[in-house]
Design a protein around this motif. Structure first.
Motif, PDB file in Angstrom:
ATOM      1  N   THR A  63       0.596  -1.164  -0.024  1.00  0.00           N
ATOM      2  CA  THR A  63       0.079   0.138   0.155  1.00  0.00           C
ATOM      3  C   THR A  63       0.521   1.295   0.451  1.00  0.00           C
ATOM      4  O   THR A  63       1.786   0.874   0.734  1.00  0.00           O
ATOM      5  N   LEU A  64       0.941   2.417  -0.831  1.00  0.00           N
ATOM      6  CA  LEU A  64       1.387   3.346  -1.088  1.00  0.00           C
ATOM      7  C   LEU A  64       1.130   3.823   0.328  1.00  0.00           C
ATOM      8  O   LEU A  64      -0.058   4.790   0.519  1.00  0.00           O
ATOM      9  N   LYS A  65       1.665   4.521   1.245  1.00  0.00           N
ATOM     10  CA  LYS A  65       1.349   5.269   1.800  1.00  0.00           C
ATOM     11  C   LYS A  65       1.675   7.083   1.827  1.00  0.00           C
ATOM     12  O   LYS A  65       1.640   8.093   1.883  1.00  0.00           O
ATOM     13  N   SER A  66       3.559   6.771   1.397  1.00  0.00           N
ATOM     14  CA  SER A  66       4.034   8.409   0.472  1.00  0.00           C
ATOM     15  C   SER A  66       5.138   8.397  -0.576  1.00  0.00           C
ATOM     16  O   SER A  66       5.830   7.517  -0.771  1.00  0.00           O
ATOM     17  N   VAL A  67       5.198   9.420  -0.687  1.00  0.00           N
ATOM     18  CA  VAL A  67       5.927   9.572  -1.851  1.00  0.00           C
ATOM     19  C   VAL A  67       6.744  11.059  -1.641  1.00  0.00           C
ATOM     20  O   VAL A  67       6.023  11.624  -1.559  1.00  0.00           O
ATOM     21  N   ASP A  68       7.813  11.187  -1.558  1.00  0.00           N
ATOM     22  CA  ASP A  68       8.128  12.553  -2.234  1.00  0.00           C
ATOM     23  C   ASP A  68       8.460  13.254  -2.865  1.00  0.00           C
ATOM     24  O   ASP A  68       8.954  12.733  -4.214  1.00  0.00           O
ATOM     25  N   GLN A  69       9.469  14.413  -3.411  1.00  0.00           N
ATOM     26  CA  GLN A  69       9.684  14.491  -5.023  1.00  0.00           C
ATOM     27  C   GLN A  69      10.635  14.207  -5.427  1.00  0.00           C
ATOM     28  O   GLN A  69      11.128  14.818  -5.951  1.00  0.00           O
ATOM     29  N   TYR A  70      11.139  13.174  -4.495  1.00  0.00           N
ATOM     30  CA  TYR A  70      12.632  12.397  -5.064  1.00  0.00           C
ATOM     31  C   TYR A  70      12.414  10.853  -5.884  1.00  0.00           C
ATOM     32  O   TYR A  70      13.049  10.355  -5.947  1.00  0.00           O
ATOM     33  N   LEU A  71      10.877  10.903  -5.766  1.00  0.00           N
ATOM     34  CA  LEU A  71      10.061   9.553  -5.696  1.00  0.00           C
ATOM     35  C   LEU A  71      10.655   8.695  -4.766  1.00  0.00           C
ATOM     36  O   LEU A  71      10.547   7.563  -5.278  1.00  0.00           O
ATOM     37  N   ASN A  72      10.601   8.879  -3.607  1.00  0.00           N
ATOM     38  CA  ASN A  72      10.834   8.008  -2.868  1.00  0.00           C
ATOM     39  C   ASN A  72       9.983   7.610  -1.773  1.00  0.00           C
ATOM     40  O   ASN A  72       8.459   8.364  -2.296  1.00  0.00           O
ATOM     41  N   ILE A  73       9.568   6.586  -2.067  1.00  0.00           N
ATOM     42  CA  ILE A  73       8.452   5.964  -1.814  1.00  0.00           C
ATOM     43  C   ILE A  73       8.634   4.627  -0.693  1.00  0.00           C
ATOM     44  O   ILE A  73       9.039   4.074  -0.401  1.00  0.00           O
ATOM     45  N   LYS A  74       7.790   4.718   0.598  1.00  0.00           N
ATOM     46  CA  LYS A  74       6.930   3.991   1.741  1.00  0.00           C
ATOM     47  C   LYS A  74       5.686   3.271   1.235  1.00  0.00           C
ATOM     48  O   LYS A  74       5.301   3.594   0.604  1.00  0.00           O
ATOM     49  N   LEU A  75       6.098   2.310   0.930  1.00  0.00           N
ATOM     50  CA  LEU A  75       5.089   1.336   1.232  1.00  0.00           C
ATOM     51  C   LEU A  75       4.851   0.063   2.554  1.00  0.00           C
ATOM     52  O   LEU A  75       5.923   0.309   3.370  1.00  0.00           O
ATOM     53  N   ASP A  76       3.516  -0.119   2.695  1.00  0.00           N
ATOM     54  CA  ASP A  76       2.913  -0.609   3.599  1.00  0.00           C
ATOM     55  C   ASP A  76       2.660  -1.990   3.766  1.00  0.00           C
ATOM     56  O   ASP A  76       2.084  -2.296   2.943  1.00  0.00           O
ATOM     57  N   ASP A  77       2.468  -3.472   4.909  1.00  0.00           N
ATOM     58  CA  ASP A  77       1.567  -4.476   4.740  1.00  0.00           C
ATOM     59  C   ASP A  77       2.417  -4.689   3.285  1.00  0.00           C
ATOM     60  O   ASP A  77       1.493  -5.355   1.935  1.00  0.00           O
ATOM     61  N   ILE A  78       3.446  -5.130   2.780  1.00  0.00           N
ATOM     62  CA  ILE A  78       3.988  -4.955   1.622  1.00  0.00           C
ATOM     63  C   ILE A  78       4.356  -6.940   1.490  1.00  0.00           C
ATOM     64  O   ILE A  78       4.122  -7.758   2.472  1.00  0.00           O
ATOM     65  N   ILE A  79       3.648  -7.442   0.788  1.00  0.00           N
ATOM     66  CA  ILE A  79       4.619  -8.907  -0.058  1.00  0.00           C
ATOM     67  C   ILE A  79       5.720  -8.494  -0.665  1.00  0.00           C
ATOM     68  O   ILE A  79       5.310  -7.932  -1.757  1.00  0.00           O
TER      69      ILE A  79
END
Length: 101
Positions: free
Chosen positions: A28-44
């Motif tokens: 689940t995409l939780k956040s993204v920043d201007q550098y397109l760094n991505i935080k995901l939750d509940d990953i598989i």
């Protein structure tokens, strides 16, 4: 900035991120920043047999520079709106270039 704005509208959506080292992670995409760094939750991890050390990880931060592809659900992408925004951004960049030189 176009893709940053676009990805911000997809928070709370399930996406699959394919990394340059061939690991694919769905979450689940939780956040993204201007550098397109991505935080995901509940990953598989899609190939858990190949990467068993990632089976216990539930949340992950992915640096934008290691992302190869982000696979999005088709129903969440408004192609027409994205194409129009791309044209507008290209036209603005062209107009700014003409003013400078």
């Amino acid at each position: 900035m176009l893709f940053f704005s676009f990805f911000k509208t997809l928070t709370q959506t399930t996406v699959t991120v394919e990394l340059k080292n061939d690991i694919s992670i769905r979450g689940t995409l939780k956040s993204v920043d201007q550098y397109l760094n991505i935080k995901l939750d509940d990953i598989i991890v899609l190939d858990e047999v190949k990467y068993p050390h990632l089976s216990s990880v539930k949340n992950i931060f992915i640096r934008g520079s290691v992302v190869r592809y982000v696979h999005l659900p088709v129903d969440k992408v408004d192609r027409g709106l994205l194409e129009d925004a791309t044209r507008r951004e290209a036209a603005n960049a062209h107009a700014q270039a003409q003013r400078k030189g």
